[in-house]
Design an enzyme around this catalytic site. Structure first.
Site, PDB file in Angstrom:
ATOM      1  N   ARG A  88     -61.407 -23.838  -9.243  1.00 27.40           N
ATOM      2  CA  ARG A  88     -62.172 -24.933  -8.605  1.00 27.40           C
ATOM      3  C   ARG A  88     -61.308 -26.183  -8.491  1.00 27.40           C
ATOM      4  O   ARG A  88     -61.401 -26.923  -7.512  1.00 27.40           O
ATOM      5  CB  ARG A  88     -63.434 -25.236  -9.416  1.00 27.40           C
ATOM      6  CG  ARG A  88     -64.504 -24.176  -9.248  1.00 27.40           C
ATOM      7  CD  ARG A  88     -65.511 -24.207 -10.367  1.00 27.40           C
ATOM      8  NE  ARG A  88     -66.346 -25.389 -10.369  1.00 27.40           N
ATOM      9  CZ  ARG A  88     -67.060 -25.789 -11.418  1.00 27.40           C
ATOM     10  NH1 ARG A  88     -67.023 -25.103 -12.553  1.00 27.40           N
ATOM     11  NH2 ARG A  88     -67.809 -26.867 -11.328  1.00 27.40           N
ATOM     12  N   LYS A 132     -70.480 -36.397 -11.667  1.00 29.80           N
ATOM     13  CA  LYS A 132     -71.268 -36.777 -10.483  1.00 29.80           C
ATOM     14  C   LYS A 132     -72.757 -36.488 -10.706  1.00 29.80           C
ATOM     15  O   LYS A 132     -73.598 -37.340 -10.483  1.00 29.80           O
ATOM     16  CB  LYS A 132     -70.775 -36.017  -9.240  1.00 29.80           C
ATOM     17  CG  LYS A 132     -69.286 -36.187  -8.959  1.00 29.80           C
ATOM     18  CD  LYS A 132     -68.854 -35.439  -7.709  1.00 29.80           C
ATOM     19  CE  LYS A 132     -68.980 -33.925  -7.791  1.00 29.80           C
ATOM     20  NZ  LYS A 132     -68.100 -33.277  -8.800  1.00 29.80           N
TER      21      LYS A 132
END
Ligand code: AP5
Length: 218
Positions: free
Chosen positions: A171, A13
């Site tokens: 995560r 991203k």
């Protein structure tokens, strides 16, 4: 253009957002970068956020929603923005919708980066970040010419605290539990477009352009 980049940690991203935001002439609003800057400056917010970030947990909603609200009020975001790393759960998505409503605007598109878990772990554990300019490199797939030194600006490269293998696995679990439900949320609103996040970075960038412009590759 008002765009959200959605995807698991390490999906690319940030890499894609930096180039695309510059080309579109809109600000990249990356909550992770804003939080890391606060940590580096040791502000009160930074010290609080660090406790969550180092172990790969999400920082409390009210903190990040407040940060994004500030950025959206900023003049530079008035002609559009690229949100990278926000929203990360349904509560944040609802808060974003309300903030945009207040400004009389709406999202144009949510781009979802599809990358396999094995590739995410490989990318994150090998990632190195420049302390000076924030550029990322990878120990194996895009190693710097001089070890430990950024090719772009000569700054020092470091490994993020949350890129150790245990934090990365955590995560990914947080992503599945908290963030993956946003796929249905945005699909239901007709905003979600998946792009293949694996393969050469230029090919990923091209797919994003095709999606955003709704036309053939440049
Ligand atoms: P954040 O900084 O947002 O981290 P993240 O979402 O986990 O994303 P990453 O930055 O790890 O990955 P990326 O998708 O940007 O990949 P990148 O382009 O770097 O958040 C960090 C923390 O802050 C969170 O854990 C949380 O604590 C807190 N936080 C942030 N936002 C929050 C929110 N909204 N709510 C609550 N808490 C929040 O690429 C990764 C690597 O892959 C690089 O080495 C890159 O060179 C390489 N790469 C990229 N593309 C390719 C490709 N096509 N092929 C091969 N390698 C590639």
């Amino acid at each position: 253009m008002r765009v959200v980049f959605l995807g698991p940690p390490g999906a690319g991203k940030g890499t894609q957002a930096r180039g695309l935001a510059a080309e579109l002439g809109v600000p990249q609003i990356a909550t992770g970068d804003i939080l890391r800057e606060a940590v580096a400056k040791q502000t009160r917010l930074g010290l609080e956020a660090k406790r969550y970030m180092d172990r790969g947990a999400l920082v409390p909603d009210e903190v990040v929603i407040g940060l994004v609200a500030e950025q959206l009020d900023h003049g530079t975001a008035q002609n559009g923005f690229l949100l990278d790393g926000f929203p990360r759960n349904v509560a944040q998505a609802e808060a974003l919708e309300a903030l945009l409503d207040d400004h009389g605007v709406a999202l144009d598109r949510v781009i979802f980066f599809e990358v396999s878990e094995a590739e995410l772990v490989r990318r994150l554990t090998g990632r190195r970040v420049c302390r000076r300019c924030g550029a990322t490199s990878h120990l194996v797939s895009s190693p710097p010419t001089v070890a430990g030194t950024c090719d772009r600006c000569g700054g020092e490269l470091y490994q993020r605290e949350d890129d150790g293998e245990a934090a990365v696995r955590h995560r990914l679990r947080v992503y599945e539990r908290e963030t993956a439900p946003l796929l249905d949320y945005y699909r239901g609103r007709g905003l979600l477009t998946p792009v293949k996040g694996e393969g050469p970075m230029e090919a990923v960038a091209e797919s994003i352009w095709v999606t955003l412009e709704g036309k053939e590759a440049r």
